[in-house]
Design an enzyme around this catalytic site. Structure first.
Site, PDB file in Angstrom:
ATOM      1  N   TYR A 114      89.556  19.148  49.151  1.00  0.00           N
ATOM      2  CA  TYR A 114      90.839  18.567  49.553  1.00  0.00           C
ATOM      3  C   TYR A 114      91.665  19.593  50.325  1.00  0.00           C
ATOM      4  O   TYR A 114      92.214  19.285  51.399  1.00  0.00           O
ATOM      5  CB  TYR A 114      91.594  18.096  48.317  1.00  0.00           C
ATOM      6  CG  TYR A 114      92.982  17.566  48.600  1.00  0.00           C
ATOM      7  CD1 TYR A 114      93.161  16.378  49.303  1.00  0.00           C
ATOM      8  CD2 TYR A 114      94.119  18.251  48.168  1.00  0.00           C
ATOM      9  CE1 TYR A 114      94.433  15.885  49.570  1.00  0.00           C
ATOM     10  CE2 TYR A 114      95.390  17.760  48.426  1.00  0.00           C
ATOM     11  CZ  TYR A 114      95.550  16.584  49.133  1.00  0.00           C
ATOM     12  OH  TYR A 114      96.805  16.101  49.398  1.00  0.00           O
TER      13      TYR A 114
ATOM     14  N   SER B 116      99.351  19.109  53.505  1.00  0.00           N
ATOM     15  CA  SER B 116      99.770  19.332  52.123  1.00  0.00           C
ATOM     16  C   SER B 116      99.951  20.823  51.873  1.00  0.00           C
ATOM     17  O   SER B 116      99.305  21.654  52.524  1.00  0.00           O
ATOM     18  CB  SER B 116      98.715  18.778  51.161  1.00  0.00           C
ATOM     19  OG  SER B 116      98.945  19.221  49.837  1.00  0.00           O
TER      20      SER B 116
END
Length: 324
Positions: free
Chosen positions: A185, A159
């Site tokens: 994350y 990501s």
């Protein structure tokens, strides 16, 4: 080996779809495993690979739900797998390897995002466990099947969030520092890129190449753990709960979001390449740590020394190593 982290003159771009990317590619006789391949961009990835002729195995935490979602797609098999549960990974990989078939494409697509502090059965923070350690163990255990393919590709979903945090080797599980779900994350997605770098180094002499992918900003079930109030505070939703008009150009459709994954898994443009971070259906540009725009890959995610350190660290945490 010098880095290949430099954009190509790709035939595609940011708005390309998975169907466009795979058009003309024949995957007849190929076997693929797509984790989380029954929802969001995973579902679109499964659909594209199947259309090209591949047999796609979709491991899922909820096999019943997966079968319902995949009922209309040909050549798809569903199996049970929980990436946060080592015994589940062991059961799936033992069953798959017992078939004796090659594995040509492994897409580590499943992930969790911005969840409250939770730990897996071994005590690892859930983002780290699900987004990195689980895919690491799955890939290492499936190594014999990847070797059997002769030529194989491993795609690891990362990501653009990797820009928010390097990997904290001193406290990866938030045992001493205050837990921050966004940093957790981001750290796990940095780990995804480092994993691709180290995996490719080990695989290239065997014809196994690895790629990390940023799919783009897409609305999927991955955001389900984020409260609407928080999305509003972040400016990601307006008062009516919709994406603000000023942000809509930043988003991709699910079909566009799966395009880079499918490109990395199948494109002839990437023959002989690997160990790179890709976005917008191209190899991303390597940018400095001070880079403010939302494109590119930051240095801590493609650092070969950090990649090797993470590989050794992951072997220790999972207890698995590559077979010869």
């Amino acid at each position: 080996m010098p880095s290949q982290q430099s954009p190509l003159r790709s035939s595609f771009g940011r708005t390309s779809t998975a169907s466009e990317v795979i058009d003309g590619i024949d995957l007849q006789g190929r076997v693929a495993v797509v984790t989380g391949g029954y929802s969001g961009i995973g579902l679109e990835t499964t659909r594209a690979l199947s259309r090209a002729g591949a047999t796609v195995v979709v491991p899922a935490r909820d096999p019943t739900k997966a079968r319902e979602a995949l009922a209309a797609i040909d050549r798809v098999e569903v199996a049970e797998l929980d990436l946060a549960n080592p015994s589940s990974i062991g059961s799936f990989t033992t069953s798959f390897l017992s078939r004796g078939c090659p594995l040509h494409l492994l897409v580590n697509n499943a992930a969790t995002m911005a969840v409250p502090l939770e730990r897996d059965r071994r005590g690892h923070e859930l983002h780290l466990a699900t987004n990195h350690l689980g895919p690491f163990e799955l890939t290492v255990r499936l190594w014999p099947a990847l070797l059997r393919a002769g030529e194989a590709r491993v795609v690891i979903l990362s990501s653009g969030a990797h820009r928010r945090a390097s990997f904290d080797f001193d406290d990866p599980n938030f045992e001493r520092r205050e837990y921050d779900k966004w940093i957790a994350y981001a750290q796990s997605k940095t780990a995804s890129v480092l994993f691709a770098v180290a995996l490719d180094r080990r695989g290239q002499t065997h014809g196994i190449r690895a790629f990390a992918v940023h799919p783009g900003r897409i609305e999927t079930g991955l955001q389900r753990a984020i409260p609407m109030e928080e999305l509003r505070e972040l400016g990601l939703r307006d008062a009516e709960g919709r994406i603000p008009e000023s942000h809509r150009s930043l988003y991709k459709t699910v079909e566009q979001g799966a395009a880079t994954t499918v490109w990395c898994a199948t494109s002839y443009e990437l023959d002989g390449m690997g160990g790179v971070y890709c976005e917008d259906v191209n190899i991303a540009v390597a940018v400095p740590a001070t880079h403010e725009p939302l494109n590119g890959v930051l240095p801590w995610a493609i650092d070969p020394d950090a990649a090797e350190r993470l590989w050794t660290f992951s072997e220790k945490l999972t207890g698995v190593k590559l077979s010869s």
